[in-house]
Design an enzyme around this catalytic site. Structure first.
Site, short mmCIF file in Angstrom:
data_model
loop_
_atom_site.label_atom_id
_atom_site.label_comp_id
_atom_site.label_asym_id
_atom_site.label_seq_id
_atom_site.Cartn_x
_atom_site.Cartn_y
_atom_site.Cartn_z
CD1 TRP A 98 -116.37 118.39 50.27
CD2 TRP A 98 -117.34 118.75 52.26
NE1 TRP A 98 -115.87 119.57 50.78
CE2 TRP A 98 -116.45 119.81 51.98
CE3 TRP A 98 -118.05 118.76 53.46
CZ2 TRP A 98 -116.26 120.87 52.87
CZ3 TRP A 98 -117.86 119.82 54.34
CH2 TRP A 98 -116.99 120.85 54.05
CG ASP A 149 -123.16 117.73 48.79
OD1 ASP A 149 -123.39 118.77 48.16
OD2 ASP A 149 -122.37 117.66 49.75
CE LYS A 175 -118.74 124.71 47.77
NZ LYS A 175 -117.62 125.28 48.47
C1 LIG Z 1 -119.48 119.09 48.31
C2 LIG Z 1 -119.67 119.86 49.58
N1 LIG Z 1 -120.59 119.42 50.47
C3 LIG Z 1 -120.80 120.08 51.62
C4 LIG Z 1 -120.10 121.23 51.94
C5 LIG Z 1 -120.40 121.95 53.22
O1 LIG Z 1 -121.14 123.07 52.89
P1 LIG Z 1 -121.62 124.13 53.98
O2 LIG Z 1 -120.38 124.84 54.42
O3 LIG Z 1 -122.57 124.98 53.24
O4 LIG Z 1 -122.24 123.38 55.10
C6 LIG Z 1 -119.15 121.72 51.03
C7 LIG Z 1 -118.39 122.93 51.34
O5 LIG Z 1 -117.54 123.37 50.63
C8 LIG Z 1 -118.93 121.01 49.84
O6 LIG Z 1 -118.05 121.44 48.94
#
Ligand SMILES: Cc1ncc(COP(=O)(O)O)c(C=O)c1O
Length: 368
Positions: free
Chosen positions: A113, A181, A205
């Site tokens: 991520w 994040d 989550k």
């Molecule tokens: C740490 C992290 N950042 C970003 C995301 C992306 O999130 P979204 O699907 O809400 O865009 C996720 C998705 O699981 C994630 O675990």
């Protein structure tokens, strides 16, 4: 037939017999499910919450209370604003550079991520990477050399890498604004929000279901939001009380129930202890077993997303089938890394982890 099976599984969950280890959308507490069921069709004067006017008294009260609960649970200081921005964390990957990247931003790469967030920012401006070039398997957090992080618009990192199972134990020391994040770790541990300039997390989550992202932003930084398009500028969301677009009302409603549930559990400090206990048990068992392993550096192992492998990969499918039959669902690891992953967010009770360990022991006995 499918419906009968589904209802059957839901009943089992209510009796605590099935556990969903999915990484997100993730398991919701049975008590929250029950409240959704109870309030779904009659939330206000016989109307469902799905039909409620977001500008009506009852919904605006919910929105106000929800932010107040987040403020209290995370001890958000007066220096910061709480925004609820439509869309997921990936929108934050874009909004962050659009608003604040002028000269250069630094991105720490500790897994999938954080790499994606950096790639998105690089489309917009100049970024520097802090990465462990040799460790493309992501087993550790790269060393953060303070010389790299004393100049620039901001430093971005991902607190908990949901796929690789790597978590920071403290924010990196940097002489520039910190943007983090916390999609998979928000509300799972106590934070000193004053250390961060921007914290974001999508909801699916620990805050219920997908539809919005929580953004906690320092007021000075907020004032410096640059994005020329209204929708993508943080000030727009602040000036509209997070209702610039019609909000994802049902997601907000579920998040509010999740916050009530967390308060009933004793709040963030209490759930942090429970999360620590759950993770410790599972890692202890994995480390002691001859069948399973986790290859992340112990000091940075995630408390929330626990990937593990079987030494004998040929048994992977058998393991997953048997786990499903035993009510232990969604244990397959992300396709990027394979193997297994147990996501044990706030909603996963300790009994779920106990049942998983018991199952893993029996499986080990049977196949060694
Ligand atoms: C740490 C992290 N950042 C970003 C995301 C992306 O999130 P979204 O699907 O809400 O865009 C996720 C998705 O699981 C994630 O675990």
């Amino acid at each position: 037939m499918l419906i009968v099976t589904f209802l059957g599984l839901r009943c089992l969950q209510e009796f605590g017999m099935i556990y969903n280890f999915g990484a997100g959308p993730a398991m919701l507490p049975a008590a929250v499910m029950q409240r959704i069921k109870d309030e779904f069709t009659d939330w206000e004067k016989g109307m469902s919450v799905l039909e409620a006017n977001h500008r009506g008294d009852k919904f605006t009260h919910l929105a106000h209370m929800m932010r107040a609960k987040i403020g209290k649970l995370l001890a958000v200081p007066a220096s910061h604003e709480i925004l609820l921005v439509q869309g997921g964390a990936r929108l934050q990957f874009a909004m962050l550079p659009l608003n604040f990247l002028q000269e250069k931003a630094t991105y720490v790469i500790s897994g999938y991520w954080s790499k994606l967030a950096a790639e998105e920012a690089a489309k917009h401006g100049n970024i520097a990477l802090i990465t462990n070039a040799k460790d493309m398997n992501y087993q550790d957090i790269p060393e953060i050399n303070s010389a790299l992080v004393d100049k620039g618009d901001y430093l971005h990192y991902v607190d908990n890498e949901t796929i690789h199972g790597i978590e920071f134990t403290a924010p990196p020391i940097a002489g520039l604004p910190l943007a983090v994040d916390m999609t998979s770790s928000i509300l799972t541990k106590s934070l000193d929000i004053a250390l961060y300039d921007l914290v974001y997390a999508s909801a699916q989550k620990n805050l219920g279901i997908a539809g919005f992202s929580l953004v906690i932003i320092n007021k000075d930084l907020l004032e410096r939001s640059l994005a020329p398009l209204s929708y993508l500028n943080y000030k727009t969301w602040h000036n509209s009380d997070s209702m610039y677009s019609t909000p994802a009302t049902f997601s907000w409603f579920v998040a509010d129930l999740m916050l009530d549930w967390l308060i009933e559990q004793g709040g963030v400090a209490k759930i942090e202890q429970i999360n620590h206990k759950k993770a410790t048990k599972l890692y202890q068992y994995i480390d002691s077993s001859d069948m399973y392993y986790n290859s992340i550096t112990p000091a940075v192992r995630s408390r929330i997303n626990i990937p593990f492998n079987l030494h004998n990969k040929n048994l992977n499918n058998k393991f997953l089938e048997a786990a499903n039959e035993n009510g232990l669902l969604q244990l397959r690891g992300h396709k990027m890394v394979g193997g297994m992953r147990a996501s044990i967010y706030n909603a996963m009770p300790e009994s779920g982890v106990d049942k998983l360990i018991e199952f893993m022991q029996l499986f080990e006995k049977q196949y060694t």
